[in-house]
Motif scaffolding. Sequence first.
Motif, short mmCIF file in Angstrom:
data_model
loop_
_atom_site.label_atom_id
_atom_site.label_comp_id
_atom_site.label_asym_id
_atom_site.label_seq_id
_atom_site.Cartn_x
_atom_site.Cartn_y
_atom_site.Cartn_z
N GLU A 96 -7.89 -12.48 -0.65
CA GLU A 96 -6.59 -11.89 -0.33
C GLU A 96 -6.63 -11.19 1.02
N LYS A 153 -2.44 0.09 2.60
CA LYS A 153 -1.69 0.84 3.60
C LYS A 153 -1.85 2.33 3.38
N GLY A 154 -2.14 3.06 4.46
CA GLY A 154 -2.34 4.49 4.37
C GLY A 154 -3.78 4.89 4.07
N ARG A 155 -4.62 3.94 3.68
CA ARG A 155 -6.03 4.22 3.39
C ARG A 155 -6.97 3.51 4.35
N PHE A 201 -0.94 -5.27 11.00
CA PHE A 201 -0.29 -5.41 9.70
C PHE A 201 -1.30 -5.07 8.61
N TYR A 202 -0.81 -4.53 7.51
CA TYR A 202 -1.66 -4.20 6.37
C TYR A 202 -1.06 -4.75 5.08
N ALA A 203 -1.94 -5.06 4.14
CA ALA A 203 -1.48 -5.32 2.79
C ALA A 203 -1.01 -4.01 2.18
N ASN A 204 -0.03 -4.07 1.31
CA ASN A 204 0.52 -2.85 0.70
C ASN A 204 -0.56 -2.07 -0.05
N SER A 205 -1.51 -2.79 -0.63
CA SER A 205 -2.53 -2.14 -1.45
C SER A 205 -3.47 -1.24 -0.66
N SER A 256 -0.59 -12.80 7.62
CA SER A 256 -1.40 -12.80 6.41
C SER A 256 -2.05 -14.15 6.12
#
Length: 124
Positions: free
Chosen positions: A48, A67-69, A61-65, A108
């Motif tokens: 993934e 994001k922020g970490r 870009f980041y995967a939502n899972s 992605s």
Amino acid sequence: QLQLVESGGGVVQAGGSLRLSCAASGRTFSNLAMKWFRQAPGPGKEREFVASISWTRGTIFYANSVKGRFTISRDVTEKLIYLQMNSLKPEDTAVYYCNASPVTMSYSAAGDYWGQGTQVTVSS
């Protein structure tokens, strides 16, 4: 040809941090996007998308899972791509792969160039 070599994986407790590195060599990168993917253990687990950064503009870009970490970055001079991972969770346990694709592909989507992968294990 493009060669990608990852490093920096390991075992960490939940809530901890790791920084992965990907060393790129072999060709020019100006029209590439550099990406991180991961594949969790277990049957049926697909690779993934985690994060991507375009080599020239630095578009991210980041995967939502994650994001922020997680934070993706690149060092153009040293031809290194980093993935700083904070607040790690057990579900982040996976083999993490560096990938390169033409920048025209979806952020992605995986390109043809892969590293060998580095194992990240997060214990609870």
